[in-house]
Design an enzyme around this catalytic site. Structure first.
Site, short mmCIF file in Angstrom:
data_model
loop_
_atom_site.label_atom_id
_atom_site.label_comp_id
_atom_site.label_asym_id
_atom_site.label_seq_id
_atom_site.Cartn_x
_atom_site.Cartn_y
_atom_site.Cartn_z
N ASP A 12 0.85 -1.18 0.00
CA ASP A 12 0.00 0.00 0.00
C ASP A 12 0.89 1.24 0.00
O ASP A 12 1.77 1.38 0.85
CB ASP A 12 -0.90 -0.04 1.25
N ASP A 54 -3.41 2.14 -5.54
CA ASP A 54 -2.15 2.12 -4.80
C ASP A 54 -1.99 0.89 -3.92
O ASP A 54 -1.20 0.89 -3.00
CB ASP A 54 -2.01 3.38 -3.94
N GLU A 55 -2.74 -0.17 -4.21
CA GLU A 55 -2.82 -1.26 -3.25
C GLU A 55 -3.03 -2.60 -3.94
O GLU A 55 -3.83 -2.70 -4.86
CB GLU A 55 -4.02 -0.94 -2.34
P1 TTP Z 1 -5.23 5.01 1.03
O1 TTP Z 1 -4.21 3.96 0.77
O2 TTP Z 1 -6.32 4.70 1.98
O3 TTP Z 1 -4.53 6.33 1.60
P2 TTP Z 1 -3.12 6.97 1.23
O4 TTP Z 1 -2.32 6.13 0.31
O5 TTP Z 1 -3.35 8.38 0.76
O6 TTP Z 1 -2.43 7.09 2.66
P3 TTP Z 1 -1.81 5.92 3.56
O7 TTP Z 1 -0.35 6.24 3.69
O8 TTP Z 1 -2.53 6.02 4.87
O9 TTP Z 1 -2.06 4.63 2.83
O10 TTP Z 1 -5.89 5.47 -0.32
C1 TTP Z 1 -5.16 5.56 -1.54
C2 TTP Z 1 -5.64 6.75 -2.35
O11 TTP Z 1 -7.05 6.66 -2.55
C3 TTP Z 1 -5.41 8.07 -1.66
O12 TTP Z 1 -4.12 8.61 -1.92
C4 TTP Z 1 -6.51 8.92 -2.20
C5 TTP Z 1 -7.64 7.97 -2.50
N1 TTP Z 1 -8.67 8.06 -1.42
C6 TTP Z 1 -9.78 8.88 -1.61
O13 TTP Z 1 -9.92 9.48 -2.68
N2 TTP Z 1 -10.70 8.99 -0.60
C7 TTP Z 1 -10.57 8.33 0.60
O14 TTP Z 1 -11.42 8.46 1.50
C8 TTP Z 1 -9.43 7.47 0.77
C9 TTP Z 1 -9.24 6.71 2.07
C10 TTP Z 1 -8.51 7.37 -0.26
MG MG Z 2 -2.14 4.04 0.64
#
Ligand code: TTP
Ligand code: MG
Length: 404
Positions: free
Chosen positions: A9, A104-105
């Site tokens: 992730d 991203d995952e």
């Molecule tokens: P996430 O992996 O949940 O968040 P992140 O990568 O920004 O941060 P972390 O380091 O905690 O993993 O989500 C991936 C992408 O999805 C994030 O960059 C933006 C998008 N997203 C949204 O648009 N709305 C949301 O509520 C969430 C959780 C994510």
């Molecule tokens: Mg993330």
């Protein structure tokens, strides 16, 4: 050992990409989403912004109150999609199966490639190194015996983290004293309900399994299993970009919190997908569920099931997938078949030789459809076909939403 799974992730994904491409943004609280004067929410923000209490899905006005000196930007989805493809190309090269969960995952099945945990650890660090050197981005990686544990592990040391959970015992030891919310299938509502019954930690769930199952039925059984570290779901190869699929989706006029209602919607979507698949003589090997939550975050879940083109199987599989996702307000729902093949590529299954199985499905369909009509006071008789024309489906579902 049965399986070794990696969950990767990216850290603050959208924000990290923007900071990578514009050095003047680095080290600043960066908020991606709406602009402060607009209506909307935070998609994500840099870790610097998180120190002010800003987080994903937060109302942008609230974010601005907490962090007035932040830099606010609209997301650039095209760019994130391109980066995502580059990321997945690196990750996929280490796995026998790779399941894309979000831009991203991903889950990677490295059981064969790694051989043992030592090998998986090497792969994980190799993935982190290449992601950093080739794409100048950081990710967090979890290695574990199950999907849930791998996802939990990748969260554990964020950002730029690495963590291992080799066995179910390790999982239980790590989580037992923590709040129920640490289990990713337990959303705010479920947690609240659990708490009102005196169940606040993961250990409480383990010790009151029966109560939890009674409160939440099938979903409760799943929560109890997860709380005990039991999860034998496989990594299902899935790449949205080459999934030739038949699917239907729709956006609600108002966000929906009621997941029982969503199941009813899935029945109509499944019937509609069946019709399309049959019209093109296509069969799918897997079923997908797609949700966009109120905060604009989209997720897809999928399950391989063997050749299928019938509504009941699509419906039941989609409902199963729905039970495993976070229960938060939903603005869009979709269901579909993927891994399609035409008649010629079709593998005959046992069902083809069993009229009984087909009869059973027809009866089952009749039963659920009848129950749905009775619940909403609808009568599809004779005009079921009409229902699936875009506008009518939308109107029917909106009617159902108001009369649930
Ligand atoms: P996430 O992996 O949940 O968040 P992140 O990568 O920004 O941060 P972390 O380091 O905690 O993993 O989500 C991936 C992408 O999805 C994030 O960059 C933006 C998008 N997203 C949204 O648009 N709305 C949301 O509520 C969430 C959780 C994510
Ligand atoms: Mg993330």
């Amino acid at each position: 050992m049965e399986q070794i799974i990696i969950h990767v992730d990216m850290d603050a994904f959208y924000a990290s990409v923007e900071m990578r491409d514009d050095p003047t943004l680095r080290g600043k609280p960066l908020i991606i989403g709406s602009l402060p004067h607009e209506r909307g929410v935070v998609a994500t923000c840099s870790y610097e912004a998180r120190k002010f209490g800003v987080h994903s899905a937060m109302n942008i006005k609230e974010a601005y109150r907490l962090c007035p000196n932040g830099v606010y930007m609209h997301p650039n989805f095209e760019k994130y999609r391109t980066v995502s493809q580059q990321l997945h190309a690196i990750w996929d090269s280490y796995a026998t199966a790779s399941e894309t969960i979000a831009l991203d995952e991903a889950y990677l099945d490295v059981t064969e490639r790694a051989g043992d945990f030592e090998g998986a650890r090497r792969i994980a660090h190799e993935i982190k190194r290449r992601t950093r050197e080739e794409l100048h981005l950081t990710c967090s990686v979890g290695v574990a015996y199950s999907k849930t544990a791998a996802k939990t592990a990748s969260e554990e040391k964020k950002p730029d983290g690495y963590y291992e959970i080799p066995t179910a015992e390790d999982f239980v030891r790590l989580l037992s004293d923590r709040d129920v919310r640490v289990l990713y299938t337990v959303g705010a509502k479920t947690a609240e309900k659990l708490r009102s019954a005196g169940i606040s930690t993961v250990r409480d769930i383990q010790e009151h399994a029966e109560a939890v199952e009674q409160m939440f039925g099938k979903q409760g059984r799943w929560i109890v299993q997860i709380a005990n570290g039991i999860d034998d779901r496989r990594v299902v190869p899935y790449r949205p970009e080459d999934a030739k699929s038949v699917s239907r989706e729709l956006t609600f006029q108002e966000d929906v919190e009621n997941f029982a209602f969503l199941q009813d919607v899935l029945l109509l979507l499944a019937l509609s997908v069946e019709r399309r698949a049959k019209r093109h003589a296509l069969h799918g090997r897997g079923v997908t569920l797609k949700l966009t939550y109120a905060d604009m975050k989209s997720i897809t879940r999928s399950k391989l099931i063997g050749d299928c083109d019938d509504a009941v199987t699509i419906y039941e599989t989609a409902c199963e997938l729905l039970r495993e996702v976070k229960h938060r307000p939903v603005r869009l729902i979709g269901a579909g078949l993927y891994n399609l093949s035409g008649e010629e590529g079709r593998q005959l299954s046992l069902d083809d030789f069993m009229e009984d199985a087909q009869l059973l499905r027809a009866k089952k369909l009749q039963r659920v459809l009848y129950a749905l009509q009775a619940h909403y006071g609808l009568d599809f008789a004779g005009h079921l076909d009409e229902i699936f024309q875009g506008e009518t489906l939308y109107k029917t579902v909106e009617y159902m939403r108001r009369h649930y």
